[in-house]
Scaffold this motif. Sequence first.
Motif, PDB file in Angstrom:
ATOM      1  N   TRP A  21       6.314   6.659  -0.310  1.00  0.00           N
ATOM      2  CA  TRP A  21       5.542   7.349   0.561  1.00  0.00           C
ATOM      3  C   TRP A  21       4.786   6.436   1.512  1.00  0.00           C
ATOM      4  N   LEU A  22       4.155   5.407   0.948  1.00  0.00           N
ATOM      5  CA  LEU A  22       3.306   4.525   1.887  1.00  0.00           C
ATOM      6  C   LEU A  22       4.418   3.869   2.771  1.00  0.00           C
ATOM      7  N   PRO A  23       4.057   3.330   3.770  1.00  0.00           N
ATOM      8  CA  PRO A  23       5.289   2.748   4.673  1.00  0.00           C
ATOM      9  C   PRO A  23       5.282   1.288   4.168  1.00  0.00           C
ATOM     10  N   ILE A  24       5.513   0.833   2.987  1.00  0.00           N
ATOM     11  CA  ILE A  24       5.588  -0.614   2.756  1.00  0.00           C
ATOM     12  C   ILE A  24       6.884  -0.971   2.040  1.00  0.00           C
ATOM     13  N   VAL A 240       0.335  12.348  -6.190  1.00  0.00           N
ATOM     14  CA  VAL A 240      -1.067  11.850  -5.850  1.00  0.00           C
ATOM     15  C   VAL A 240      -0.912  10.862  -4.536  1.00  0.00           C
ATOM     16  N   ILE A 241      -0.003  10.196  -4.404  1.00  0.00           N
ATOM     17  CA  ILE A 241       0.188   9.496  -3.241  1.00  0.00           C
ATOM     18  C   ILE A 241       0.344  10.083  -2.038  1.00  0.00           C
ATOM     19  N   ILE A 242       1.285  11.123  -2.063  1.00  0.00           N
ATOM     20  CA  ILE A 242       1.285  11.855  -0.922  1.00  0.00           C
ATOM     21  C   ILE A 242       0.079  12.820  -0.372  1.00  0.00           C
ATOM     22  N   LYS A 243      -0.637  13.431  -1.260  1.00  0.00           N
ATOM     23  CA  LYS A 243      -1.849  13.799  -0.895  1.00  0.00           C
ATOM     24  C   LYS A 243      -3.136  12.725  -0.343  1.00  0.00           C
ATOM     25  N   PHE A 244      -2.953  11.577  -1.109  1.00  0.00           N
ATOM     26  CA  PHE A 244      -3.935  10.382  -0.518  1.00  0.00           C
ATOM     27  C   PHE A 244      -3.637  10.106   0.937  1.00  0.00           C
ATOM     28  N   LEU A 245      -2.119   9.896   1.218  1.00  0.00           N
ATOM     29  CA  LEU A 245      -1.576   9.371   2.533  1.00  0.00           C
ATOM     30  C   LEU A 245      -2.190  10.542   3.539  1.00  0.00           C
TER      31      LEU A 245
END
Length: 275
Positions: A21-24, A240-245
């Motif tokens: 989900w992070l653009p990496i 967790v990551i979706i909410k963080f982003l």
Amino acid sequence: MEIFEILKAILFGIVEGITEWLPISSTGHMILLDEFVKLNVSEAFMEMFLVVIQLGAILAVVVTYWKKLFPFSLGRGKLLIKKDIMIMWVKIVAACIPAALVGVLWDDKIEALFYNYKTVAIMLILFGILFIVVENRNKGKKSKINTISQITFKAALMVGFFQLIAAVFPGTSRSGATILGGIFIGMSRTIAAEFTFFMAVPVMFGASLLKLVKFGLAFSGSEVIILLVGMVTAYVVSVVIIKFLMQYIKNRDFKIFGWYRIVLGVIVLLYFWLV
């Protein structure tokens, strides 16, 4: 089955959940991780595992955005269809057609040609630079598309062609390419990210199904455990990551991810050049 293999499956799930989900570039990171952490499985299973583990990440999107994704509801004993959500799904399907066609027709050839550290490193750097350039270009500009309903079929297709780049070249990042494409054509960062999440559902489900069909269903007990552990871990981390982003981009841009991609790409090239 050794506990060490379970721990390695958890590690793959963590990396998948973060990088999907992070653009990496999740594919890029998974290919690189596979260079250093080897699961004690067959080559065919590993090839399938690196794709099917994404099902856990997909489930995180479905659960998190259920109300925005599910087009049906009950009202006075009748099944109601939410027109705006159905239209959104038609746009999503249209946007996914280019990548789907390429994946079905040339999946094996693409893997043979481009699934290597050189392609991953080059695309990490290239799209890292593009993120910085596009964010600088859009600085101070008001976005034209601020809701999902404002996304036209033309805009959806344009984002779909950005996704096609990621389907061909690992290291590009599917989320990175579609978010970048969305911002480039005038979407707000929030809407570009949400549309990217929604597009992932049919794309990743289809890719996973294709890999499962090719692999077959002849799993050993240990393979089932490894796959399930990886998927569950990817699900938990993805939530967790979706909410963080989504919280992060409310007041910040994507340039930090661009710099991360550039640094990582350079490190990868140097590492494999030196060894």
